[in-house]
Enzyme design. Sequence first.
Site, PDB file in Angstrom:
ATOM      1  N   LYS A 200      40.352  33.658  35.917  1.00 14.76           N
ATOM      2  CA  LYS A 200      39.028  33.179  35.564  1.00 14.76           C
ATOM      3  C   LYS A 200      38.992  33.448  34.390  1.00 14.76           C
ATOM      4  CE  LYS A 200      34.693  32.581  37.305  1.00 14.76           C
ATOM      5  NZ  LYS A 200      33.627  32.860  38.287  1.00 14.76           N
ATOM      6  N   GLU A 206      45.558  43.879  34.823  1.00 13.87           N
ATOM      7  CA  GLU A 206      46.570  43.694  35.899  1.00 13.87           C
ATOM      8  C   GLU A 206      47.160  42.499  35.280  1.00 13.87           C
ATOM      9  OE1 GLU A 206      43.410  44.470  36.722  1.00 13.87           O
ATOM     10  OE2 GLU A 206      43.337  46.111  38.195  1.00 13.87           O
ATOM     11  N   GLY A 260      35.377  33.887  41.908  1.00 15.13           N
ATOM     12  CA  GLY A 260      37.012  34.236  42.089  1.00 15.13           C
ATOM     13  C   GLY A 260      37.071  34.078  43.382  1.00 15.13           C
ATOM     14  N   ARG A 261      36.369  35.020  44.469  1.00  8.76           N
ATOM     15  CA  ARG A 261      36.891  34.933  45.986  1.00  8.76           C
ATOM     16  C   ARG A 261      36.780  33.832  46.624  1.00  8.76           C
ATOM     17  NH1 ARG A 261      33.249  38.455  44.096  1.00  8.76           N
ATOM     18  NH2 ARG A 261      31.012  38.256  45.297  1.00  8.76           N
ATOM     19  N   GLU A 346      33.702  42.113  49.017  1.00 11.04           N
ATOM     20  CA  GLU A 346      33.223  42.117  47.817  1.00 11.04           C
ATOM     21  C   GLU A 346      31.883  41.460  47.673  1.00 11.04           C
ATOM     22  OE1 GLU A 346      36.431  41.985  44.358  1.00 11.04           O
ATOM     23  OE2 GLU A 346      35.537  40.149  44.197  1.00 11.04           O
ATOM     24  N   HIS A 377      49.884  46.245  69.933  1.00 13.46           N
ATOM     25  CA  HIS A 377      50.789  47.417  70.220  1.00 13.46           C
ATOM     26  C   HIS A 377      50.591  48.357  68.986  1.00 13.46           C
ATOM     27  CE1 HIS A 377      53.051  45.444  73.338  1.00 13.46           C
ATOM     28  NE2 HIS A 377      52.424  44.103  72.585  1.00 13.46           N
ATOM     29  N   LYS A 489      37.098  49.313  36.288  1.00 14.85           N
ATOM     30  CA  LYS A 489      37.878  48.706  35.196  1.00 14.85           C
ATOM     31  C   LYS A 489      37.402  49.498  33.928  1.00 14.85           C
ATOM     32  CE  LYS A 489      37.527  44.134  36.827  1.00 14.85           C
ATOM     33  NZ  LYS A 489      36.997  42.845  36.711  1.00 14.85           N
TER      34      LYS A 489
HETATM   35  O1  F6P Z   1      38.056  42.264  41.508  1.00 22.40           O
HETATM   36  C1  F6P Z   1      37.166  41.866  40.563  1.00 22.40           C
HETATM   37  C2  F6P Z   1      37.518  40.578  40.287  1.00 22.40           C
HETATM   38  O2  F6P Z   1      36.544  40.086  39.403  1.00 22.40           O
HETATM   39  C3  F6P Z   1      37.527  39.647  41.338  1.00 22.40           C
HETATM   40  O3  F6P Z   1      36.163  39.042  41.885  1.00 22.40           O
HETATM   41  C4  F6P Z   1      38.450  38.345  40.853  1.00 22.40           C
HETATM   42  O4  F6P Z   1      38.877  37.683  42.005  1.00 22.40           O
HETATM   43  C5  F6P Z   1      39.461  39.217  40.150  1.00 22.40           C
HETATM   44  O5  F6P Z   1      38.741  40.161  39.834  1.00 22.40           O
HETATM   45  C6  F6P Z   1      40.280  38.491  39.215  1.00 22.40           C
HETATM   46  O6  F6P Z   1      39.468  38.038  38.341  1.00 22.40           O
HETATM   47  P1  F6P Z   1      40.150  37.048  37.233  1.00 22.40           P
HETATM   48  O7  F6P Z   1      40.507  35.774  37.864  1.00 22.40           O
HETATM   49  O8  F6P Z   1      39.038  36.670  36.179  1.00 22.40           O
HETATM   50  O9  F6P Z   1      41.359  37.558  36.680  1.00 22.40           O
END
Ligand code: F6P
Length: 499
Positions: A200, A206, A260-261, A346, A377, A489
């Site tokens: 987003k 990452e 995002g979630r 979150e 189990h 972060k």
């Molecule tokens: O972990 C924080 C966060 O902002 C989440 O809410 C989101 O889903 C994820 O990082 C990835 O964010 P982006 O889609 O901006 O890479």
Amino acid sequence: MNLPSINPTKTEAWRKLQVHFSEIKEVHMMDLFNQDKERVQKMNITWNEFQVDYSKNRITDKTISLLLELAEDLGLKEAIELQFEGSKINQTEDRAVLHTALRDFDIMKPEVKKALQKMKKFSNAVIKGKWKGYTGKTITDIVNIGIGGSDLGPKMVTNALKYYSNSLKIHYISNVDGDHVSENLKEFNRETTLFIIVSKSFTTQETMTNANAIKNWFLQGATQLDIEKHFVAVSTNESAVIDFGISEHNVFPIWDWVGGRFSLWSSVGLSTCCAIGYNNFEELLRGAYEMDLHFKNEEFSKNIPVVLALLSVWYNNFFDCESEAVIPYTQYLEDFLPYLQQTVMESNGKSVDRNGNTINYQTGTIVWGNVGANAQHAFFQLLHQGTKLVPVDFIGFSESLYNNKNQHQILKANFFSQSEALLQGTYKQNEPNVYKVFSGNKPSNTILINSLTPKSLGSLIAVYEHKIFVQGIIWNIFSFDQWGVELGKKLTNQLLFPS
Ligand code: F6P
């Protein structure tokens, strides 16, 4: 308009619930079943393909009516309306919360419609082999590069709907673990692999690190001009996508009013759409939309997300349960828990209320679990005989997809018997061996769905999304920001780039 902001513990309903709790905390559910023969029928909600049995909870009719009173005192009805009408209820980020608009087929926003059409066209071209790689070969593999909501939701749905998928192989790369990326790259063929970078913000470290590593690998065999045929992006940050080298035609939109979630319903679900085809993807959205209508319009006593949320508050805030388990009886929902952990924790892992005050009561539950029967189990011993009270949601399906009656019968027998065992224990049995005594009286809900289809999955996910919303309203917190993730972060960047 802002959400109401009332401290739940100061309401009359909360006070009454405290008194009521002291009256019933020791009562065994078996006695409640014996006293009320209509308990099962009463504490059951049938809706579309869903049957939700919440009779195996440590509640009476009075508990339910007090919990409903609490919802009313805290302005849940108006809060739901504010969410659906697009008020900026994500106040700390000054944003609306409108993932429901992504699946509103009655009044669909033009930009949503347009994005769905773009997804349809793209997924059709890839599935039918019309989208060719730089050497003219058909695409065989799709790799989703994203993390958090840009990974967990689409991955969960793609795997859950494997039965409906075509021959494209879909992969998910999320962790900034170079070894994992290298292991994956060994398997990919540059000529036939398409990469979807989902972010987003298009700044997530990452994701960008992985995307750059993969682009460099790609360019070891292809040219800059070939990127157009192998890289697409889903983002709000179009300029960053273009700077990365992706063609503007290959950018799929998402909007700041989609968290995002909660974004798997948007272009973030492009990998899923390619895996199962657009029609199935639309069915997923339609299933969620039907649940949205149920949530918005059904009275609270028969409203699945509302009832499940209130029960969870009952355990979290009165029984002091720290966690709850979710056990789906299908291997297809193997990724449901990691997905749910992000959306639930979150969202509701907050300790400041909507007035800016530090909270002195419990909020977000810890959600955990795994698929049944495997979980039986693994950790069920603790559920049955441990010292902690862990309410459980059992999710099961009446029919299997391959019609393998015999095995499904066994799976279902496990599904039903575990909630019974948690309920009954060795109640009133004369068990002489103390180690074989089970207290029982362990609460659970059983959510029985006819079969696992794109539509029923859409509805199921929406149940939990709305449950999160209701709990956030009750706890007087902001469920749609995630400031807590930001500090980590920042510190990572300080470690990597000390000034
Ligand atoms: O972990 C924080 C966060 O902002 C989440 O809410 C989101 O889903 C994820 O990082 C990835 O964010 P982006 O889609 O901006 O890479």
